[in-house]
Design a protein around this motif. Structure first.
Motif, mmCIF file in Angstrom:
data_model
loop_
_atom_site.group_PDB
_atom_site.id
_atom_site.type_symbol
_atom_site.label_atom_id
_atom_site.label_comp_id
_atom_site.label_asym_id
_atom_site.label_seq_id
_atom_site.Cartn_x
_atom_site.Cartn_y
_atom_site.Cartn_z
ATOM 1 N N PHE A 356 0.848 -1.194 0.000
ATOM 2 C CA PHE A 356 0.000 0.000 0.000
ATOM 3 C C PHE A 356 0.880 1.239 0.000
ATOM 4 O O PHE A 356 1.652 1.464 0.938
ATOM 5 C CB PHE A 356 -0.917 -0.016 1.232
ATOM 6 C CG PHE A 356 -1.714 1.239 1.424
ATOM 7 C CD1 PHE A 356 -2.621 1.658 0.477
ATOM 8 C CD2 PHE A 356 -1.560 2.002 2.580
ATOM 9 C CE1 PHE A 356 -3.372 2.813 0.666
ATOM 10 C CE2 PHE A 356 -2.301 3.151 2.789
ATOM 11 C CZ PHE A 356 -3.208 3.565 1.819
ATOM 12 N N ASN A 357 0.799 2.028 -1.066
ATOM 13 C CA ASN A 357 1.643 3.212 -1.205
ATOM 14 C C ASN A 357 1.033 4.400 -0.482
ATOM 15 O O ASN A 357 -0.134 4.745 -0.690
ATOM 16 C CB ASN A 357 1.840 3.545 -2.689
ATOM 17 C CG ASN A 357 2.945 4.558 -2.893
ATOM 18 O OD1 ASN A 357 2.788 5.729 -2.620
ATOM 19 N ND2 ASN A 357 4.080 4.087 -3.384
ATOM 20 N N THR A 391 7.726 6.982 0.052
ATOM 21 C CA THR A 391 8.773 7.518 -0.812
ATOM 22 C C THR A 391 9.783 8.303 0.013
ATOM 23 O O THR A 391 9.480 8.757 1.119
ATOM 24 C CB THR A 391 8.176 8.439 -1.889
ATOM 25 O OG1 THR A 391 7.493 9.519 -1.257
ATOM 26 C CG2 THR A 391 7.198 7.672 -2.773
ATOM 27 N N GLU A 392 10.956 8.464 -0.551
ATOM 28 C CA GLU A 392 12.001 9.190 0.161
ATOM 29 C C GLU A 392 11.586 10.632 0.431
ATOM 30 O O GLU A 392 11.908 11.201 1.477
ATOM 31 C CB GLU A 392 13.284 9.154 -0.666
ATOM 32 C CG GLU A 392 14.468 9.766 0.038
ATOM 33 C CD GLU A 392 15.699 9.734 -0.826
ATOM 34 O OE1 GLU A 392 16.570 10.589 -0.619
ATOM 35 O OE2 GLU A 392 15.785 8.865 -1.715
ATOM 36 N N SER A 393 10.867 11.241 -0.501
ATOM 37 C CA SER A 393 10.445 12.637 -0.325
ATOM 38 C C SER A 393 9.525 12.802 0.875
ATOM 39 O O SER A 393 9.385 13.901 1.406
ATOM 40 C CB SER A 393 9.750 13.134 -1.591
ATOM 41 O OG SER A 393 8.601 12.349 -1.877
ATOM 42 N N LEU A 418 10.837 1.199 1.294
ATOM 43 C CA LEU A 418 11.218 2.495 0.734
ATOM 44 C C LEU A 418 11.004 2.419 -0.766
ATOM 45 O O LEU A 418 11.692 1.686 -1.479
ATOM 46 C CB LEU A 418 12.677 2.817 1.064
ATOM 47 C CG LEU A 418 13.209 4.151 0.515
ATOM 48 C CD1 LEU A 418 12.388 5.329 1.035
ATOM 49 C CD2 LEU A 418 14.679 4.323 0.874
ATOM 50 N N ASP A 419 10.046 3.190 -1.265
ATOM 51 C CA ASP A 419 9.653 3.130 -2.675
ATOM 52 C C ASP A 419 10.499 4.090 -3.508
ATOM 53 O O ASP A 419 11.060 5.062 -3.007
ATOM 54 C CB ASP A 419 8.170 3.492 -2.792
ATOM 55 C CG ASP A 419 7.575 3.066 -4.120
ATOM 56 O OD1 ASP A 419 8.226 2.292 -4.849
ATOM 57 O OD2 ASP A 419 6.448 3.514 -4.426
ATOM 58 N N ASP A 420 10.583 3.791 -4.820
ATOM 59 C CA ASP A 420 11.283 4.658 -5.791
ATOM 60 C C ASP A 420 12.729 4.913 -5.375
ATOM 61 O O ASP A 420 13.246 6.024 -5.523
ATOM 62 C CB ASP A 420 10.552 5.996 -5.954
ATOM 63 C CG ASP A 420 9.117 5.829 -6.442
ATOM 64 O OD1 ASP A 420 8.847 4.800 -7.080
ATOM 65 O OD2 ASP A 420 8.290 6.713 -6.176
ATOM 66 N N ILE A 441 13.523 -0.714 -6.240
ATOM 67 C CA ILE A 441 14.340 0.031 -7.190
ATOM 68 C C ILE A 441 13.418 0.689 -8.207
ATOM 69 O O ILE A 441 12.566 0.026 -8.816
ATOM 70 C CB ILE A 441 15.337 -0.896 -7.889
ATOM 71 C CG1 ILE A 441 16.195 -1.642 -6.857
ATOM 72 C CG2 ILE A 441 16.224 -0.114 -8.845
ATOM 73 C CD1 ILE A 441 17.119 -2.686 -7.467
ATOM 74 N N ASP A 442 13.584 1.972 -8.408
ATOM 75 C CA ASP A 442 12.694 2.699 -9.293
ATOM 76 C C ASP A 442 12.773 2.169 -10.728
ATOM 77 O O ASP A 442 13.849 1.785 -11.214
ATOM 78 C CB ASP A 442 13.049 4.188 -9.275
ATOM 79 C CG ASP A 442 12.037 5.022 -10.032
ATOM 80 O OD1 ASP A 442 10.924 5.207 -9.508
ATOM 81 O OD2 ASP A 442 12.356 5.479 -11.151
ATOM 82 N N ARG A 443 11.635 2.210 -11.396
ATOM 83 C CA ARG A 443 11.522 1.668 -12.745
ATOM 84 C C ARG A 443 12.442 2.374 -13.735
ATOM 85 O O ARG A 443 12.837 1.804 -14.759
ATOM 86 C CB ARG A 443 10.081 1.757 -13.224
ATOM 87 C CG ARG A 443 9.524 3.160 -13.298
ATOM 88 C CD ARG A 443 8.083 3.199 -13.823
ATOM 89 N NE ARG A 443 8.007 2.666 -15.172
ATOM 90 C CZ ARG A 443 7.450 1.495 -15.492
ATOM 91 N NH1 ARG A 443 6.910 0.737 -14.560
ATOM 92 N NH2 ARG A 443 7.434 1.092 -16.739
#
Length: 533
Positions: A356-357, A391-393, A418-420, A441-443
């Protein structure tokens, strides 16, 4: 006989005089009534019935003079009252049309004048122009210098606007720190722009009050006023243009843009429809599989929101997610989708994990953790099957606060990813300071990786870093067999991407688990061609 004749004559005169006195009294009644003299006058006439004719004549003459003066007095009094009433009316009208603090016109008067201008124009006439201004950095003035300086600043702003508008312009304070100027009737579009630039420049100059200097600015929206225009709509357009000037950095002017306005109105309509759709669970969860690369089977899914509008059709997530964030609905939207996903996932044949993002806006919500707890408890979904992706942001602003919230989430029993990863500026710091269980790992690094040497090095480094930190790794954006082969070669545990499957609705997940995944692409036996070894 003479005596009798004289007596009759005297009686006739008495009657005549009394009649005259009576009529005079009626004429003088308004004054005599006010002075409470009518009864005194009547008693006097009754007490002096024996007066001679000459005496009565003198009395009548005096009363006539008194009546004349009374009439003159009343006329002057009425004229004075009329003047006072007109002065009061004019004062009330001026007060109702002018701003009491600055002395310029108020909103109502400005709109009346602008409406009159629009009605006076003909279809062939050139338009007039309105500059709508909002002061930048004005709110701190009151808190830093006090309301007295704040009020004085507004007064000085009005004076500068009047000087700029000269005699042929119309200046108004619409309320708060918002002003409007109806420009000279000879102004064209170029002159309107120059006027707007001058207004911005004038307000940017410091305001001095003794030893204190106040620095503010102005953002100006320009709009044309044409024949037959509705003033409410014109002012709305001017406000939109002013909002654009603010969004572009303040201290500038911007024209009203009809196309941009239509887009904004469309977004507002979508936001209103979205609120209703969320309330009725019409924004549904779809699921994109996450595959165990070595075992070649689905171990989990990522929850993705999808909205099919009854009139607009399918609205892209990139559109309605952004609108949800801007309109303050992202928290409600996310929890609605999560709740629906948990309910559906309970009935699946295999206990897949749900990823879940959580957006940056959601992560800052103090009710995030209690809300997720409520969803888990309300649906009975096992916490260990939920992975919350951030996300890191979302976390770099305050690592201490982020750590506290992530630990609260882990206390629920959920995992944190940790996404992206790799797209931010302090990914290593985030990994070092925060309790993550996984990273994705980001796409942008994975798609077409076999042909991009720089991405191969980055992904290889990320996987090695994750292994050293005992973190599980998921590679997003796997779209070809070559992509899959390379991340498998790098010993990446999980993969996600269009090569496996796009997002599908919940009722199709069961079919995938029942056997459709037997056709999953397998990693080539020989990777020499792919990895160049």
């Amino acid at each position: 006989m003479q005596v009798l004749s004289r007596l009759k004559a005297k009686l006739r005169w008495h009657h005549l005089v009394h009649g005259g006195i009576f009529l005079t009294a009626i004429a003088l009644f308004p004054i005599l009534g006010e002075l409470d003299l009518f009864e005194a006058f009547y008693d006097f006439s009754r007490a002096h019935e024996d007066w001679e004719l000459d005496e009565l004549a003198v009395l009548v003459l005096l009363l006539t003079v008194a009546l004349l003066f009374s009439v003159i007095y009343q006329a002057r009094h009425l004229r004075r009252m009329a003047r006072e009433k007109e002065a009061m009316r004019q004062a009330a009208s001026a007060k109702a049309r002018h701003d009491p603090m600055t002395g310029v016109l108020n909103r109502r008067a400005f709109k009346e004048i602008a409406r009159g201008v629009a009605q006076a124009l003909s279809p062939s006439d050139a338009p007039r122009y309105i500059a709508l201004m909002d002061l930048d950095k004005f709110n701190p003035v009151n808190s830093l210098h006090g309301h007295e300086i704040g009020d004085a600043t507004l007064q000085e702003v009005a004076e500068r606007l009047k000087l700029e508008a000269q005699a042929s312009g119309t200046v108004a304070r619409l309320g708060g720190d918002e002003f409007a100027v109806l420009l000279d009737e000879t102004a064209n579009a170029v002159q309107a722009e120059r006027a707007a630039q001058r207004l911005v420049h004038e307000i940017a100059q410091p305001f001095f009050f003794g030893e204190k200097a106040v620095f503010i600015g102005a953002s100006v929206g320009l709009v044309a006023l044409r024949y037959g225009d509705d003033i409410t709509e014109v002012m709305r357009r001017a406000d939109k243009a002013m909002g654009v000037a603010k969004a572009e950095g303040r201290g500038r002017f911007s024209w009203y843009d009809a196309d941009q306005d239509r887009q904004a109105m469309d977004r507002e309509t979508i936001a209103a429809d979205l609120r209703d759709a969320i309330a009725h669970d019409q924004v549904a969860p779809w699921f994109q599989p996450i595959v165990e690369i070595d075992a070649n089977h689905v171990s989990g899914v990522e929850i993705l929101a999808r909205w099919f509008h009854p009139e607009r059709g399918s609205i892209p997530p990139g559109v309605f997610i952004e609108i949800a964030e801007d309109s303050g609905q992202i928290g409600t939207l996310g929890l609605s989708v999560l709740r629906q996903a948990c309910v559906q996932a309970k009935d699946w044949a295999r206990p897949l994990t749900l990823s879940f993002n959580v957006s940056g806006v959601q992560f800052k919500d103090p009710n995030l953790v209690p809300s997720i707890r409520m969803v888990l408890e309300g649906t009975g979904f096992p916490p260990e099957r939920l992975i919350v992706e951030v996300t890191e942001s979302s976390v770099i602003d305050d690592f201490g606060e982020a750590r506290a919230k992530l630990e609260e989430l882990k206390a629920l029993g959920v995992a944190i990813a940790l996404d992206d990863f790799g797209t931010g500026y302090s990914s290593l710091t985030a990994l070092q300071n925060l309790p993550f269980d996984r990273l994705k790992i980001d796409r942008s690094f994975v798609t077409n990786i076999a042909k991009r040497a720089e991405c191969q090095k980055i992904v290889s480094g990320i996987v090695s870093l994750a292994q050293g930190l005992h973190l599980e790794v998921t590679a997003e954006g796997i779209e070809t067999v070559e992509d899959l082969a390379y991340v498998s070669y790098l010993q990446c545990q999980r993969g996600q991407g269009f090569l496996f499957e796009k997002a599908v609705p919940g009722d199709q997940v069961g079919e995938l688990l029942d056997g459709a995944w037997q056709d999953l692409p397998t990693v080539p036996v020989s990777l020499a061609k792919v990895v160049g070894t």
